[in-house]
Design a protein around this motif. Structure first.
Motif, PDB file in Angstrom:
ATOM      1  N   ASN A 296     -15.413  -8.123 -13.486  1.00 18.82           N
ATOM      2  CA  ASN A 296     -14.644  -7.910 -15.143  1.00 18.82           C
ATOM      3  C   ASN A 296     -13.083  -6.945 -14.430  1.00 18.82           C
ATOM      4  OD1 ASN A 296     -15.913  -9.718 -16.682  1.00 18.82           O
ATOM      5  ND2 ASN A 296     -17.198  -8.267 -17.681  1.00 18.82           N
ATOM      6  N   ILE A 297     -12.898  -6.847 -13.462  1.00 16.17           N
ATOM      7  CA  ILE A 297     -11.960  -5.856 -12.970  1.00 16.17           C
ATOM      8  C   ILE A 297     -11.240  -7.732 -11.828  1.00 16.17           C
ATOM      9  CG2 ILE A 297     -10.491  -4.507 -11.495  1.00 16.17           C
ATOM     10  CD1 ILE A 297     -13.105  -3.340 -12.150  1.00 16.17           C
ATOM     11  N   TYR A 298      -9.930  -7.728 -12.459  1.00 13.87           N
ATOM     12  CA  TYR A 298      -9.130  -8.605 -11.619  1.00 13.87           C
ATOM     13  C   TYR A 298      -7.775  -8.632 -11.271  1.00 13.87           C
ATOM     14  CZ  TYR A 298     -12.486 -11.645 -13.280  1.00 13.87           C
ATOM     15  OH  TYR A 298     -13.764 -12.228 -13.492  1.00 13.87           O
ATOM     16  N   GLY A 299      -7.494  -8.835 -10.063  1.00 14.47           N
ATOM     17  CA  GLY A 299      -6.235  -7.876  -9.322  1.00 14.47           C
ATOM     18  C   GLY A 299      -6.290  -6.206  -9.025  1.00 14.47           C
ATOM     19  N   LEU A 300      -5.832  -6.960  -7.685  1.00 12.98           N
ATOM     20  CA  LEU A 300      -5.945  -4.883  -7.084  1.00 12.98           C
ATOM     21  C   LEU A 300      -4.842  -4.115  -8.109  1.00 12.98           C
ATOM     22  CD1 LEU A 300      -6.540  -6.819  -4.303  1.00 12.98           C
ATOM     23  CD2 LEU A 300      -5.783  -4.537  -2.926  1.00 12.98           C
ATOM     24  N   PRO A 301      -4.258  -4.035  -8.417  1.00 16.97           N
ATOM     25  CA  PRO A 301      -3.587  -3.027  -9.493  1.00 16.97           C
ATOM     26  C   PRO A 301      -4.346  -3.048 -10.480  1.00 16.97           C
ATOM     27  CG  PRO A 301      -1.595  -4.982  -9.005  1.00 16.97           C
ATOM     28  CD  PRO A 301      -2.782  -5.684  -7.995  1.00 16.97           C
ATOM     29  N   ALA A 302      -4.974  -3.679 -11.375  1.00 11.54           N
ATOM     30  CA  ALA A 302      -6.237  -3.505 -12.200  1.00 11.54           C
ATOM     31  C   ALA A 302      -7.200  -2.731 -11.532  1.00 11.54           C
ATOM     32  CB  ALA A 302      -6.676  -4.546 -12.844  1.00 11.54           C
ATOM     33  N   ALA A 303      -7.345  -2.912 -10.136  1.00  8.77           N
ATOM     34  CA  ALA A 303      -8.018  -2.430  -9.560  1.00  8.77           C
ATOM     35  C   ALA A 303      -8.150  -0.789  -9.645  1.00  8.77           C
ATOM     36  CB  ALA A 303      -8.394  -2.897  -8.202  1.00  8.77           C
ATOM     37  N   ALA A 304      -7.096  -0.318  -8.529  1.00  6.61           N
ATOM     38  CA  ALA A 304      -6.582   0.960  -8.826  1.00  6.61           C
ATOM     39  C   ALA A 304      -6.512   1.513  -9.646  1.00  6.61           C
ATOM     40  CB  ALA A 304      -4.719   0.730  -7.803  1.00  6.61           C
ATOM     41  N   GLU A 305      -6.150   1.050 -10.905  1.00  4.32           N
ATOM     42  CA  GLU A 305      -5.999   2.118 -12.222  1.00  4.32           C
ATOM     43  C   GLU A 305      -8.113   2.282 -12.277  1.00  4.32           C
ATOM     44  OE1 GLU A 305      -5.305   3.994 -15.438  1.00  4.32           O
ATOM     45  OE2 GLU A 305      -4.066   3.564 -13.947  1.00  4.32           O
ATOM     46  N   SER A 306      -8.966   1.241 -12.431  1.00  7.20           N
ATOM     47  CA  SER A 306     -10.168   1.652 -12.385  1.00  7.20           C
ATOM     48  C   SER A 306     -10.036   1.935 -11.239  1.00  7.20           C
ATOM     49  CB  SER A 306     -10.466   0.192 -12.683  1.00  7.20           C
ATOM     50  OG  SER A 306     -10.310  -1.028 -13.651  1.00  7.20           O
ATOM     51  N   TYR A 307     -10.683   2.023 -10.753  1.00  6.84           N
ATOM     52  CA  TYR A 307     -11.699   2.634  -9.219  1.00  6.84           C
ATOM     53  C   TYR A 307     -10.605   4.053  -9.175  1.00  6.84           C
ATOM     54  CZ  TYR A 307     -13.800  -1.535  -8.512  1.00  6.84           C
ATOM     55  OH  TYR A 307     -14.780  -2.914  -8.927  1.00  6.84           O
ATOM     56  N   PHE A 308      -9.669   4.456  -9.099  1.00  6.11           N
ATOM     57  CA  PHE A 308      -8.903   6.462  -8.915  1.00  6.11           C
ATOM     58  C   PHE A 308      -8.079   6.622 -10.050  1.00  6.11           C
ATOM     59  CE2 PHE A 308     -10.087   2.293  -5.050  1.00  6.11           C
ATOM     60  CZ  PHE A 308     -11.187   3.861  -4.436  1.00  6.11           C
ATOM     61  N   ARG A 309      -7.944   5.517 -10.702  1.00  8.07           N
ATOM     62  CA  ARG A 309      -7.057   6.528 -11.872  1.00  8.07           C
ATOM     63  C   ARG A 309      -5.188   6.501 -11.136  1.00  8.07           C
ATOM     64  NH1 ARG A 309      -7.310   5.151 -16.538  1.00  8.07           N
ATOM     65  NH2 ARG A 309      -9.146   5.884 -17.744  1.00  8.07           N
ATOM     66  N   LYS A 310      -5.020   5.777 -10.322  1.00  9.69           N
ATOM     67  CA  LYS A 310      -3.845   5.769  -9.479  1.00  9.69           C
ATOM     68  C   LYS A 310      -2.606   4.057  -9.308  1.00  9.69           C
ATOM     69  CE  LYS A 310      -5.111   9.166  -5.873  1.00  9.69           C
ATOM     70  NZ  LYS A 310      -5.886   8.931  -4.174  1.00  9.69           N
ATOM     71  N   ASP A 311      -1.372   3.822  -9.495  1.00 13.96           N
ATOM     72  CA  ASP A 311      -0.991   3.174  -8.697  1.00 13.96           C
ATOM     73  C   ASP A 311      -1.277   2.360  -7.809  1.00 13.96           C
ATOM     74  OD1 ASP A 311       0.664   3.413 -11.077  1.00 13.96           O
ATOM     75  OD2 ASP A 311       2.113   4.505 -11.250  1.00 13.96           O
ATOM     76  N   LEU A 312      -1.417   1.477  -7.305  1.00 15.16           N
ATOM     77  CA  LEU A 312      -1.509   0.078  -6.083  1.00 15.16           C
ATOM     78  C   LEU A 312      -1.183   1.281  -4.954  1.00 15.16           C
ATOM     79  CD1 LEU A 312      -2.938  -1.678  -4.438  1.00 15.16           C
ATOM     80  CD2 LEU A 312      -1.287  -3.101  -5.371  1.00 15.16           C
ATOM     81  N   GLU A 313       0.535   1.663  -4.996  1.00 21.23           N
ATOM     82  CA  GLU A 313       1.101   2.230  -3.976  1.00 21.23           C
ATOM     83  C   GLU A 313       0.757   3.165  -3.611  1.00 21.23           C
ATOM     84  OE1 GLU A 313       3.436   2.476  -7.388  1.00 21.23           O
ATOM     85  OE2 GLU A 313       3.003   0.583  -6.748  1.00 21.23           O
ATOM     86  N   GLU A 314       0.012   4.209  -4.337  1.00 18.24           N
ATOM     87  CA  GLU A 314      -1.001   5.526  -4.132  1.00 18.24           C
ATOM     88  C   GLU A 314      -1.983   5.583  -3.615  1.00 18.24           C
ATOM     89  OE1 GLU A 314       0.011   8.790  -6.886  1.00 18.24           O
ATOM     90  OE2 GLU A 314       0.098   6.995  -8.102  1.00 18.24           O
ATOM     91  N   LEU A 315      -2.570   4.362  -3.001  1.00 19.45           N
ATOM     92  CA  LEU A 315      -3.651   3.979  -2.389  1.00 19.45           C
ATOM     93  C   LEU A 315      -3.455   4.445  -0.863  1.00 19.45           C
ATOM     94  CD1 LEU A 315      -5.862   2.123  -4.466  1.00 19.45           C
ATOM     95  CD2 LEU A 315      -5.264   4.098  -4.939  1.00 19.45           C
ATOM     96  N   ASN A 316      -4.184   4.855   0.026  1.00 16.58           N
ATOM     97  CA  ASN A 316      -4.348   5.142   1.341  1.00 16.58           C
ATOM     98  C   ASN A 316      -5.530   3.715   1.824  1.00 16.58           C
ATOM     99  OD1 ASN A 316      -7.061   5.355   1.520  1.00 16.58           O
ATOM    100  ND2 ASN A 316      -6.897   7.585   1.560  1.00 16.58           N
TER     101      ASN A 316
END
Length: 951
Positions: A296-316
């Motif tokens: 029930n998580i769709y799209g990398l922007p939503a995944a970044a928030e759900s898994y890491f509590r970060k915006d997509l551009e903040e992920l390594n």
């Protein structure tokens, strides 16, 4: 001998004769049709239409004429030889198979190879050299099929597939949302490279690729090279997919769910067209914004928030490819989170461990690819590679509750399950529930009757109650003699007991204690839902992922640190409950209907049988009551043989009387026939015997709640979450119009039903439900219901009706039917206490919250109206304080010279509204501080006590 002169003359004559003969033959040949045909064929073979159209020089014309004449002569000579040899019927040379093969080999093959090679080189130059014409031939071929075949049409913009789905409560507040996704929202370049490293290496060229990769392997949305590899691997026994990111986009747009050749061909054509129309970058952004990356998580922007509590551009890059590893299915995400929460590989289910290793392999392969391209350094590559459980925990996943449920857990999950259990008609086409929820373009709103504020308050009430000293004492007292039997039970089990002493037993019991609450309105719509122990802070936090994947009895969860319980959704559609004494009002109703019993009719408290019970080690009377008896007349034995009316038997919950009533065939048949009409699930073998009449057999939770709801108006309504569904404000589903949910008559004998409802009021006012007064002092005449406790206290429940208004008929929409259930998820010998010690008190707290809320709303409304209507009252804070003081007196003080409270006679919010109207009335102006008039009003209410006692 002739002279030379004569010889010369003779030769001349002979030559002349020959010439004449030759001329004659030529003349005859010209007149011979066959000869003319030969010349025509030779002429046509020599002079092409193109040569004649262009024109020929004299030299070229002379050369071709000589060649034409030569062909005629050679063919004529061939025919003469055939006639001389008598081979008139000889086959032509090219009709012989061998000669034909030789002719094709030496004549046609060189020509075909020469022009074929030239053609292929030209196509390669056009189709595969990077530039504006790259893949143009493939795309043109796909376009030809797209224009002629019945394939789904593409829109002008991919934004047409923008999707949002919201589950909202009755106030319109969002319970769960998939968000309004911008399907082509631009994403950071590292996210693009990471997702291509996981899913599609050769979608875009890269400076680090060799020239031949960029020239020949970069594909236009369909990779035939990858397809060939997938076919090869599948034939070797290792099936794998070959879909590119664009083909997956096409599959999403088409809604294809089955793997068929026809579907795959359609996806291929549409993939070419999507690249041709929207370009590669926009297709990649569409994929990244919509791909499922976990449950029930769709799209990398939503995944970044759900898994890491970060915006997509903040992920390594490690975090990005870790998300990409979840793309095939959510079990990889579940497996990783089990490890994040403290499990090791050898503690996982084998299937789950396999998913974890597959995710690790995908992460490492993607990192290796990025390292080869120079996107990450050697140090980063070695640091980010996954090799054990600790390396997974170091990725940086946040510890959060399972995304299966969202912020408020069970409610949203059950709504999702209900929505996906149906299909819907949208614009003439059938759409599955999953497609509606996840892929349907537009704004999808799933409306429920859920009171989100009530649900959240119920969780807090339960949490506070479970941690209260009062309930902890109940648990200690109830289990003082049970814990040794529970410890002995492990002697026959293949595992060690999880406790050694009473303190350890209590710790385990409290950890695995679960409380569920479900409430419906009179229409059958679920208003509040707490499925299990989804509250309680760090110690009681729910390991919801474990609940989805484990098939355990609860002891498996103890290895984690801190220990977390396995949570069970106690109240869902498939969950069952032992109704115990809550079945007695139903038996009583059918006794009144089928056996002409009246509420005042009396019955003797006599057991059904005297039987040896192994667990007791002696013979005992059955069924058991909350009091024991073996002989008549002494101590507790004084109850045996006592007469009780049907009303008193329910108020005091006397098992023996209802067991005997159920053995009456008229009562039993009427009750089971009604259950069968409803489709109520029950054990038919158990239903043949008297224990069924005292609720000893499990029944579905939600169906049993619906049975109690039918006491209000006689109709059974299946409980549901979804009230209405709209797509772009157009209704596609309405619960009230669903034929599968039509109300069914159950308690349709009005007099008997109203008598049963009155008895349920008595149960709460002075029977087993009277303990509610400690938590909800204003309960009288507002609550009706029945308690039930399973043998040895394994579970307890309270099913009740509540309306904060005295006039239920006028305020039907405020009536709730609610079940509160206490149980454990480990079984064995454990007691959660009596129903009056747990469920009744929690229900009282919930009802008190609702009552106070409605009371405050009424007060605010009345005071606001008084401010508008009465200028004298409007700006005087002293008057406002007087109103609050008088209302507090009505709520909390006792009547003069009486032990009864005033509120016992000012019933319901509407009753207090009448009193407030008297206080705010401009005629008597009690609000100004006229205590003597207010005291007269109090005496008026308290006089109701004497009137009731006289009546």
């Amino acid at each position: 001998m002739s002279s030379p002169k004569d010889q010369k003359t003779t030769d001349q004559a002979t030559g002349t004769a020959k010439q004449s003969a030759a001329a004659g033959r030529q003349d005859s040949r010209r007149r011979d049709p066959r000869e003319q045909a030969l010349k025509y064929k030779a002429f046509k073979h020599t002079f092409s239409e193109d040569a004649i159209r262009r024109g020929l020089s004299d030299k070229a014309l002379d050369k071709k004429l000589r060649r034409s004449n030569s062909l005629v002569e050679r063919y004529r000579h061939y025919l003469e030889l055939r006639q001389q040899a008598g081979l008139v019927n000889l086959a032509y040379p090219w009709r012989n198979p061998f000669n034909w093969l030789m002719f094709a080999t030496f004549f046609w093959l060189p020509r075909v190879l020469r022009w074929g090679v030239l053609t292929l080189l030209a196509l390669l130059a056009i189709n595969y050299i990077p530039g504006p014409t790259q893949h143009i031939v493939e795309i043109l071929a796909a376009r030809a099929v797209y224009d002629t075949a019945p394939i789904a049409r593409l829109p002008a913009s991919l934004e047409s597939y923008a999707h949002s789905a919201r589950i909202v409560d009755r106030q319109g507040n969002t319970i769960k949302s998939y968000g309004r996704r911008q399907v082509t929202l631009e994403v950071p370049e590292p996210a693009r490279k990471a997702i291509l490293a996981c899913e599609d290496h050769y979608f875009l060229p890269h400076d680090a690729y060799p020239w031949y990769v960029n020239a020949f392997l970069i594909h236009p949305g369909v990779s035939w090279f990858n397809m060939a590899g997938a076919v090869r691997d599948t034939l070797r026994g290792t099936p794998r997919g070959a879909s590119t990111v664009v083909m997956q986009n096409a599959k999403k747009i088409l809604g294809n769910t089955q793997r068929t050749v026809a579907n795959k061909l359609e996806e291929i054509i549409l993939a070419y067209m999507m690249v041709a129309r929207f370009g590669k970058e926009q297709n990649l952004d569409f994929y990244i914004n919509t791909v499922p990356v976990g449950a029930n998580i769709y799209g990398l922007p939503a995944a970044a928030e759900s898994y890491f509590r970060k915006d997509l551009e903040e992920l390594n890059y490690q975090q990005l490819v870790a998300i990409g590893a979840f793309i095939p299915n959510h079990f990889r995400q579940v497996a990783f989170y089990r490890i994040v929460n403290g499990r090791n590989f050898d503690e996982l289910d084998p299937n789950l461990a396999g998913h974890a290793r597959a995710a690790i392999n995908k992460v490492n392969l993607a990192l290796a690819h990025l390292h080869r391209l120079g996107e990450i350094s050697e140090r980063e590559y070695r640091q980010w590679r996954l090799h054990d459980e600790e390396s997974i925990r170091n990725i940086g996943f946040r510890d959060f509750r399972s995304p299966l449920y969202g912020e408020e857990e069970w409610t949203s999950w059950n709504v999702i399950r209900e929505v996906t259990s149906r299909s819907y008609r949208i614009n003439g086409r059938e759409v599955s529930g999953s497609q509606l929820l996840l892929d349907q373009p537009g704004d999808v709103v799933i409306e429920t009757a859920i009171d989100l504020n009530l649900t959240e308050n119920a969780k807090k009430i339960i949490d506070d109650f479970l941690n209260s000293p009062e309930y902890r004492n109940v648990l200690r007292r109830s289990n003082r003699n049970l814990w040794r039997r529970e410890l002995a039970r492990y002697d026959h089990l293949p595992r060690q007991a999880p406790f050694e002493d009473f303190a350890g037993f209590m710790e385990q019991l409290e950890r695995h204690l679960n409380v569920g609450v479900i409430a419906v309105n009179q229409h059958g719509e679920i208003v509040s839902y707490v499925g299990g122990k989804e509250f309680g802070g760090a110690e009681g936090a729910a390991n919801l992922i474990a609940a989805e994947t484990d098939n355990t009895d609860g002891t498996d969860g103890q290895a984690a640190s801190p220990p977390r319980p396995v949570i069970i959704d106690l109240m869902n559609r498939r969950a069952t409950v032992t109704p115990s004494s809550t079945i007695k009002p139903v038996v009583g109703y059918y006794a009144m209907v089928a056996a002409d019993v009246k509420p005042e009719h009396t019955f003797a408290d006599e057991p059904v049988e005297f039987k040896y019970m192994e667990e007791e080690g002696r013979q005992i009377w059955l069924p058991r009551n909350w009091y024991d008896y073996d002989q008549r007349g002494s101590g507790n034995n004084r109850y045996r043989g006592r007469q009780y009316s049907l009303t008193e038997a329910q108020v005091l919950s006397v098992n023996t009387i209802f067991a005997r009533l159920y053995t009456n065939r008229l009562v039993q048949n009427a009750m089971l026939s009604a259950f069968d009409r409803l489709g109520l699930e029950y054990n038919r073998e158990d239903a043949r015997y008297w224990p069924f009449g005292i609720g000893a057999t499990d029944l579905p939770v939600q169906q049993w709640l619906a049975v109690y709801n039918a006491f209000l108006d006689g109709f059974y309504r299946e409980p549901t979450f979804v009230s209405r569904i709209t797509v772009n404000d157009r209704v596609i589903y309405q619960r009230a119009e669903d034929p599968a949910l039509r109300p069914l008559p159950l308690f349709d004998a009005r007099r008997e039903r109203e008598a049963s409802l009155k008895i349920l009021h008595e149960v709460v006012s002075r029977g087993t439900g009277v303990a509610m007064r400690d938590n909800f002092p204003y309960f009288r005449n507002l609550v009706s219901g029945k308690t039930g406790t399973a043998p040895q206290g394994r579970s307890s429940l309270f099913v009740s009706h509540f309306n904060p208004q005295r006039d239920r008929g006028r305020y039907q929409d405020e009536t709730l039917t609610m079940m509160v259930l206490f149980t454990t998820n480990t079984g064995g010998f454990k007691s959660v206490g009596m129903s009056s010690e747990g469920p009744v008190k929690v229900a009282g707290e919930i009802y008190n919250h609702l009552f106070q809320q409605r009371l405050q709303e009424m007060m605010d409304r009345k005071i606001d109206q008084a401010r508008q209507d009465n200028a004298h009252f409007r700006n005087n804070h002293v008057y406002w304080a007087n109103v609050n003081r008088y209302l507090d007196t009505l709520l909390n003080d006792r009547c003069p010279d009486s032990r009864h409270h005033i509120h016992e006679y000012v019933v319901g919010v509407d009753g207090f509204a009448e009193a407030v109207e008297q206080i705010l009335s401009p005629n008597n102006q009690i609000y100004t501080g006229r205590d003597e008039i207010f005291n007269a009003l109090v005496r008026y209410y308290c006089d109701q006590e004497r009137i009731i006692r006289i009546d």
